[in-house]
Design an enzyme around this catalytic site. Structure first.
Site, PDB file in Angstrom:
ATOM      1  N   SER A  29       0.825  -1.203   0.000  1.00  0.00           N
ATOM      2  CA  SER A  29       0.000   0.000   0.000  1.00  0.00           C
ATOM      3  C   SER A  29       0.859   1.253   0.000  1.00  0.00           C
ATOM      4  CB  SER A  29      -0.896   0.005   1.244  1.00  0.00           C
ATOM      5  OG  SER A  29      -1.533   1.249   1.418  1.00  0.00           O
TER       6      SER A  29
ATOM      7  N   TYR B 287      -2.500  -0.013   9.811  1.00  0.00           N
ATOM      8  CA  TYR B 287      -2.668  -0.618   8.487  1.00  0.00           C
ATOM      9  C   TYR B 287      -1.373  -0.519   7.692  1.00  0.00           C
ATOM     10  CZ  TYR B 287      -4.086  -1.074   3.614  1.00  0.00           C
ATOM     11  OH  TYR B 287      -4.164  -1.449   2.299  1.00  0.00           O
TER      12      TYR B 287
END
Length: 322
Positions: free
Chosen positions: A114, A139
């Protein structure tokens, strides 16, 4: 789903895995699966990647030559309220995928990282040669951990692994917790839209078809070991092991207020704006340098944001009957 559909259309056999959990509406997930069941070369298995026994049995039964791992507990803000979901899916689940690839002797593992790994970085655009040791949310930390775990398996067990740092993917069949869906749904129903940092966030929105093109081109191109590698000469995006990471982004950041304007234009409806401060874990801007990707596969994402939004709005109105 989009990657699976492209591979199926090209005649590949695909086994799709999903837990169909309730993080967002499972009926949307079931509808995606139904789209893929139209292909005779598709199989679906409902299981949780964090279930080690089920994953071991799955890999033993299929001995997958290629694995495209896009399953995760996603979302930045949700990590503030349920961090254990991220440990289960993104750490334990990813370990189970790595173990499966190791014992199946898979020829290539591609996995979703990501843009969140860039965290506190401020130099733009984000380059894969940048240090990514300062994530700003759990995350992003789990995605950085995935890259490190993949490197360890590439080094120890010769599992060729490619990490894909996705930048704000959007388009048909996307997640309802993403800004694009939230904005459109609110506008269609006349509800206010929440604009954090007073709408001055900038994101490198990347249309899903461009992501699929990059992934499919990379599947048959596993990284190779480079015994002469050094951080000074080659940087942190590759390794002495068969391991590599790429940015997958449109390389054209857009202010969130512009996204709202384009949705208004595509729908013919006006948004009610609610301006709010920056949220914990957010960053003001993302911007991908994709020169490594273009050099490797001869492709870079390029869909203009206005075109992508128009396609998304068209699909959304057909799917929701709004």
């Amino acid at each position: 789903m989009h990657v699976a559909r492209r591979l199926l259309a090209h005649g590949q056999d695909v086994v799709g895995i999903d837990s169909l959990n309730s993080y967002y509406d499972p009926s949307l997930k079931a509808a995606r699966v139904a789209e893929l069941r139209a292909y005779p070369n598709f199989q679906f298995k409902q299981l949780d990647i964090a279930d080690g026994k089920s994953m071991t049995e799955l890999f033993a039964a299929h001995r997958f030559p290629h694995v495209v791992h896009l399953a995760a507990q996603a979302g930045v803000r949700y990590s503030l309220t349920d961090p254990h979901a991220y440990a289960d899916a993104n750490l334990v689940g990813f370990l189970n995928v790595l173990e499966g690839c190791r014992h199946a002797r898979s020829r290539h593992l591609l996995y979703a990282s990501s843009s969140s790994v860039y965290g506190a970085n401020t130099r733009m655009p984000f380059r894969t040669s940048d240090n990514v040791d300062h994530p700003l949310n759990l995350y992003g930390a789990t995605k950085k951990a995935n890259e490190l775990m993949a490197h360890a398996y590439a080094h120890l067990f010769a599992v060729p692994a490619t990490g894909l740092r996705f930048f704000t993917v959007y388009g048909p069949w996307g997640r309802p917790d993403m800004a694009m869906w939230l904005f459109l749904d609110a506008i269609m129903h006349g509800r206010p839209i929440k604009l954090f940092n007073n709408g001055q966030m900038r994101r490198d929105f990347t249309y899903v078809d461009d992501v699929v093109e990059a992934v499919v081109r990379l599947v048959p191109r596993p990284p190779t070991a480079n015994p002469t590698w050094s951080t000074e000469a080659a940087g942190p995006a590759r390794s002495r092991a068969a391991w590599h990471v790429y940015n997958i982004g449109n390389s054209s950041p857009v202010e969130v207020l512009e996204v709202v304007r384009l949705i208004e234009q595509a729908t013919g409806k006006s948004a009610v704006r609610e301006l709010l401060p920056m949220q914990p874990g957010d960053v003001p801007e993302t911007y991908a340098d994709v020169s490594d990707l273009e050099h490797a596969v001869g492709f870079r994402p390029h869909t203009p944001i206005a075109d992508g939004i128009a396609r998304f709005v068209k699909w959304f109105r057909e799917f929701t009957h709004l």
